[in-house]
Write a protein that holds these residues in place. Structure first.
Motif, PDB file in Angstrom:
ATOM      1  N   THR A   1      -0.112  -1.912  16.355  1.00  0.00           N
ATOM      2  CA  THR A   1      -0.839  -0.700  17.203  1.00  0.00           C
ATOM      3  C   THR A   1      -1.868  -1.555  18.103  1.00  0.00           C
ATOM      4  OG1 THR A   1      -2.375  -0.346  15.551  1.00  0.00           O
ATOM      5  CG2 THR A   1      -0.301   1.039  15.699  1.00  0.00           C
ATOM      6  N   THR A   2      -1.779  -0.771  19.196  1.00  0.00           N
ATOM      7  CA  THR A   2      -2.845  -1.475  19.987  1.00  0.00           C
ATOM      8  C   THR A   2      -4.112  -0.934  19.994  1.00  0.00           C
ATOM      9  OG1 THR A   2      -2.161  -0.036  21.727  1.00  0.00           O
ATOM     10  CG2 THR A   2      -1.163  -2.117  21.872  1.00  0.00           C
ATOM     11  N   GLU A   3      -4.324   0.315  19.515  1.00  0.00           N
ATOM     12  CA  GLU A   3      -5.604   0.996  19.202  1.00  0.00           C
ATOM     13  C   GLU A   3      -5.773   0.992  17.752  1.00  0.00           C
ATOM     14  OE1 GLU A   3      -7.744   5.364  19.681  1.00  0.00           O
ATOM     15  OE2 GLU A   3      -5.759   4.908  20.723  1.00  0.00           O
ATOM     16  N   PRO A   4      -6.920   0.316  17.243  1.00  0.00           N
ATOM     17  CA  PRO A   4      -7.011   0.143  15.754  1.00  0.00           C
ATOM     18  C   PRO A   4      -7.162   1.867  15.075  1.00  0.00           C
ATOM     19  CG  PRO A   4      -8.787  -0.487  16.919  1.00  0.00           C
ATOM     20  CD  PRO A   4      -7.783  -0.352  17.836  1.00  0.00           C
ATOM     21  N   ALA A   5      -6.668   2.191  14.061  1.00  0.00           N
ATOM     22  CA  ALA A   5      -6.825   3.473  13.619  1.00  0.00           C
ATOM     23  C   ALA A   5      -8.056   3.486  12.951  1.00  0.00           C
ATOM     24  CB  ALA A   5      -5.740   3.653  12.512  1.00  0.00           C
ATOM     25  N   PHE A   6      -8.819   2.418  12.526  1.00  0.00           N
ATOM     26  CA  PHE A   6      -9.899   2.298  11.527  1.00  0.00           C
ATOM     27  C   PHE A   6     -10.952   1.543  12.406  1.00  0.00           C
ATOM     28  CE2 PHE A   6      -6.871   3.582   8.456  1.00  0.00           C
ATOM     29  CZ  PHE A   6      -7.369   4.381   7.524  1.00  0.00           C
ATOM     30  N   THR A   7     -12.245   1.887  12.244  1.00  0.00           N
ATOM     31  CA  THR A   7     -13.403   1.091  12.801  1.00  0.00           C
ATOM     32  C   THR A   7     -13.860  -0.067  11.705  1.00  0.00           C
ATOM     33  OG1 THR A   7     -14.178   2.904  14.065  1.00  0.00           O
ATOM     34  CG2 THR A   7     -15.761   1.085  13.840  1.00  0.00           C
ATOM     35  N   PRO A   8     -13.718  -1.473  12.138  1.00  0.00           N
ATOM     36  CA  PRO A   8     -14.061  -2.214  11.072  1.00  0.00           C
ATOM     37  C   PRO A   8     -15.613  -2.199  10.700  1.00  0.00           C
ATOM     38  CG  PRO A   8     -12.905  -3.105  12.886  1.00  0.00           C
ATOM     39  CD  PRO A   8     -13.172  -1.978  13.274  1.00  0.00           C
ATOM     40  N   PRO A   9     -16.040  -2.572   9.509  1.00  0.00           N
ATOM     41  CA  PRO A   9     -17.424  -2.505   9.245  1.00  0.00           C
ATOM     42  C   PRO A   9     -18.324  -3.514  10.227  1.00  0.00           C
ATOM     43  CG  PRO A   9     -16.246  -3.695   7.421  1.00  0.00           C
ATOM     44  CD  PRO A   9     -15.282  -3.222   8.499  1.00  0.00           C
ATOM     45  N   PRO A  10     -19.537  -3.285  10.136  1.00  0.00           N
ATOM     46  CA  PRO A  10     -20.440  -4.213  11.007  1.00  0.00           C
ATOM     47  C   PRO A  10     -20.225  -5.623  10.921  1.00  0.00           C
ATOM     48  CG  PRO A  10     -21.696  -2.404  10.270  1.00  0.00           C
ATOM     49  CD  PRO A  10     -20.369  -2.407   9.603  1.00  0.00           C
ATOM     50  N   ASN A  11     -20.150  -6.289  11.950  1.00  0.00           N
ATOM     51  CA  ASN A  11     -19.992  -7.772  11.976  1.00  0.00           C
ATOM     52  C   ASN A  11     -18.392  -8.268  11.606  1.00  0.00           C
ATOM     53  OD1 ASN A  11     -22.770  -8.232  12.718  1.00  0.00           O
ATOM     54  ND2 ASN A  11     -23.057  -8.216  10.526  1.00  0.00           N
ATOM     55  N   ALA A  12     -17.804  -7.345  11.096  1.00  0.00           N
ATOM     56  CA  ALA A  12     -16.248  -7.693  10.823  1.00  0.00           C
ATOM     57  C   ALA A  12     -15.510  -7.573  12.106  1.00  0.00           C
ATOM     58  CB  ALA A  12     -15.797  -6.796   9.847  1.00  0.00           C
ATOM     59  N   ARG A  13     -14.341  -8.544  12.292  1.00  0.00           N
ATOM     60  CA  ARG A  13     -13.404  -8.282  13.205  1.00  0.00           C
ATOM     61  C   ARG A  13     -11.943  -8.059  12.955  1.00  0.00           C
ATOM     62  NH1 ARG A  13     -10.753 -12.737  16.297  1.00  0.00           N
ATOM     63  NH2 ARG A  13     -11.417 -14.284  14.804  1.00  0.00           N
ATOM     64  N   ALA A  14     -11.192  -7.107  13.417  1.00  0.00           N
ATOM     65  CA  ALA A  14      -9.801  -6.858  13.177  1.00  0.00           C
ATOM     66  C   ALA A  14      -9.095  -7.553  14.354  1.00  0.00           C
ATOM     67  CB  ALA A  14      -9.565  -5.651  13.238  1.00  0.00           C
TER      68      ALA A  14
ATOM     69  N   GLY B   1       4.883  -5.167   6.572  1.00  0.00           N
ATOM     70  CA  GLY B   1       5.423  -3.606   6.624  1.00  0.00           C
ATOM     71  C   GLY B   1       4.411  -2.750   6.359  1.00  0.00           C
ATOM     72  N   GLN B   2       3.278  -3.241   5.938  1.00  0.00           N
ATOM     73  CA  GLN B   2       2.038  -2.242   5.727  1.00  0.00           C
ATOM     74  C   GLN B   2       1.310  -2.157   7.061  1.00  0.00           C
ATOM     75  OE1 GLN B   2      -0.146  -4.137   2.438  1.00  0.00           O
ATOM     76  NE2 GLN B   2       0.380  -2.304   1.054  1.00  0.00           N
ATOM     77  N   HIS B   3       1.138  -0.643   7.241  1.00  0.00           N
ATOM     78  CA  HIS B   3       0.026  -0.317   8.159  1.00  0.00           C
ATOM     79  C   HIS B   3       0.228  -1.029   9.612  1.00  0.00           C
ATOM     80  CE1 HIS B   3      -4.309   0.670   9.653  1.00  0.00           C
ATOM     81  NE2 HIS B   3      -3.505   1.517  10.058  1.00  0.00           N
ATOM     82  N   GLU B   4      -0.522  -1.903  10.041  1.00  0.00           N
ATOM     83  CA  GLU B   4      -0.577  -2.561  11.279  1.00  0.00           C
ATOM     84  C   GLU B   4       0.278  -4.146  11.232  1.00  0.00           C
ATOM     85  OE1 GLU B   4      -4.324  -0.922  13.500  1.00  0.00           O
ATOM     86  OE2 GLU B   4      -4.991  -2.378  12.124  1.00  0.00           O
TER      87      GLU B   4
ATOM     88  N   MET C   1      14.307  12.198   4.293  1.00  0.00           N
ATOM     89  CA  MET C   1      13.354  12.501   5.464  1.00  0.00           C
ATOM     90  C   MET C   1      12.691  11.207   5.816  1.00  0.00           C
ATOM     91  SD  MET C   1      11.041  15.533   3.485  1.00  0.00           S
ATOM     92  CE  MET C   1      10.843  14.793   1.971  1.00  0.00           C
ATOM     93  N   ASN C   2      12.289  11.496   7.117  1.00  0.00           N
ATOM     94  CA  ASN C   2      11.428  10.318   7.803  1.00  0.00           C
ATOM     95  C   ASN C   2       9.934  10.583   7.422  1.00  0.00           C
ATOM     96  OD1 ASN C   2       9.846  12.273   9.272  1.00  0.00           O
ATOM     97  ND2 ASN C   2      11.323  12.371  10.969  1.00  0.00           N
ATOM     98  N   MET C   3       9.318   9.394   7.710  1.00  0.00           N
ATOM     99  CA  MET C   3       7.863   9.125   7.162  1.00  0.00           C
ATOM    100  C   MET C   3       7.091  10.355   7.449  1.00  0.00           C
ATOM    101  SD  MET C   3       7.642   6.318   5.534  1.00  0.00           S
ATOM    102  CE  MET C   3       6.039   5.654   5.584  1.00  0.00           C
ATOM    103  N   ALA C   4       7.279  10.976   8.654  1.00  0.00           N
ATOM    104  CA  ALA C   4       6.059  12.154   8.726  1.00  0.00           C
ATOM    105  C   ALA C   4       6.792  13.086   8.083  1.00  0.00           C
ATOM    106  CB  ALA C   4       6.554  12.648  10.459  1.00  0.00           C
TER     107      ALA C   4
ATOM    108  N   LEU D   1       2.184   6.394   8.665  1.00  0.00           N
ATOM    109  CA  LEU D   1       3.215   6.547   9.627  1.00  0.00           C
ATOM    110  C   LEU D   1       3.436   4.962  10.307  1.00  0.00           C
ATOM    111  CD1 LEU D   1       2.545   9.684  11.780  1.00  0.00           C
ATOM    112  CD2 LEU D   1       4.288   9.094   9.970  1.00  0.00           C
ATOM    113  N   GLY D   2       2.310   4.082   9.945  1.00  0.00           N
ATOM    114  CA  GLY D   2       2.758   2.892  10.526  1.00  0.00           C
ATOM    115  C   GLY D   2       3.344   1.694   9.477  1.00  0.00           C
ATOM    116  N   THR D   3       3.385   2.514   8.275  1.00  0.00           N
ATOM    117  CA  THR D   3       4.164   1.502   7.289  1.00  0.00           C
ATOM    118  C   THR D   3       5.602   1.897   7.126  1.00  0.00           C
ATOM    119  OG1 THR D   3       2.051   2.066   5.778  1.00  0.00           O
ATOM    120  CG2 THR D   3       4.119   1.341   4.472  1.00  0.00           C
TER     121      THR D   3
END
Length: 300
Positions: A2-15, A76-79, A167-170, A203-205
């Motif tokens: 994904t281009t927009e991260p679903a979660f905000t990394p903790p301070p000083n960390a980089r995704a 295949g996990q999340h992102e 069923m699909n993931m959703a 849904l990303g998995t």
């Protein structure tokens, strides 16, 4: 990815996407805290239906102890990308080789490298060190047992796999929510972040990843004796209760490994989320002992 991260990394960390010889994997990389002497690097592997964000609350306290931590979404996990329907790339041996490629790609082998796996991630980590232990100084297995998961959790996995067959993931997400919030296996509603963020992670998995790794959890053989023969320091960590691998089973595994044993009060199958500060302290205490050349120890 994904281009927009679903979660905000903790301070000083980089995704960012980590390129390796076996593809690119989404990671959250948290450096050592400013002014703190670096002591080592740790690669953190999440569990079934989990993701790198499961370690969000552990990064800062570990950085303060001098440890750079790199949490990764497996294939295949999340992102991290992977095939939707082909289960072959998710065989345990393939996922283990991914871990070795991730370790090599960190490129910081001048520092001790520690491997940490939660639940399914612990069994993948075990498979990785059994292929090649040389990149690592230690292995921590958090809420990750010696063989297959409990009968009750196997039933949850079967329900999930049956649902994914029709069923699909959703649709599967909605069906699982209707069943209630199981601890981890088959329960994507539990974790760090609000429900909409967790839904995005689900849904990303890739369904093939869940099908293949769910089967692994239900059929995993006991490989503790093989693991005990390796020249690594081991740590078995868990909550005070666990429905996926009962605590006495984890106690016995720790004894067979001559491992340091930590039980986190007030935590269940996910000590990283239930008691992140206590869990981070216990992990850093273990890594300090390894890095200081100490022998394996046992604690309660």
């Amino acid at each position: 990815m994904t281009t927009e991260p679903a979660f905000t990394p903790p301070p000083n960390a980089r995704a960012y996407p980590l390129p390796t010889s076996r593809g690119t994997f989404a990671v959250v990389d948290s450096p050592v805290a400013p002014g703190v002497e670096p002591r080592g690097v740790a690669l953190l592997l999440p569990g079934f239906t989990g993701s790198k964000e499961d370690f969000t609350l552990m990064h800062e306290p570990l950085a303060a102890r001098g440890y750079r931590t790199v949490a990764v979404d497996g294939r295949g996990q999340h992102e991290s990308d992977g095939p939707e329907r082909d289960e072959a790339p998710y065989a345990q041996g393939e996922l283990a080789r991914d871990v070795l490629a991730q370790a090599a790609a960190l490129g910081d082998l001048g520092s001790p490298l520690h491997l940490f796996g939660h639940s399914l991630g612990g069994q993948i980590a075990r498979a990785a060190v059994l292929l090649d232990h040389t990149p690592f100084r230690s292995l921590t297995l958090m809420a990750s047992g010696p063989a297959q998961i409990s009968d009750s959790q196997q039933q949850r996995v079967k329900l999930l796999r049956d649902a994914l067959g029709v069923m699909n993931m959703a649709e599967t997400w909605e069906a699982i929510l209707a069943m209630g919030p199981p601890e981890e296996v088959g329960g994507p509603a539990r974790g760090i972040g609000g429900q909409e963020l967790l839904r995005r992670r689900w849904l990303g998995t890739k369904p093939a990843q869940l099908l293949a790794t769910g089967r692994q959890l239900c059929t995993e053989p006991d490989r503790v004796d093989e693991l005990a023969a390796l020249p690594l320091s081991f740590h078995v960590l868990s909550g005070a209760s666990d429905d996926t691998w009962p605590v006495p089973v984890l106690d016995e595994m720790a004894a067979r490994l001559n491992a340091r044993r930590t039980v986190i009060p007030g935590a269940e199958h996910s000590p990283n989320a239930d008691q992140p500060l206590r869990t981070a302290q216990a992990v850093a205490d273990f890594w300090d002992t390894v890095d200081d050349g100490g022998v394996r120890a046992t604690e309660a």
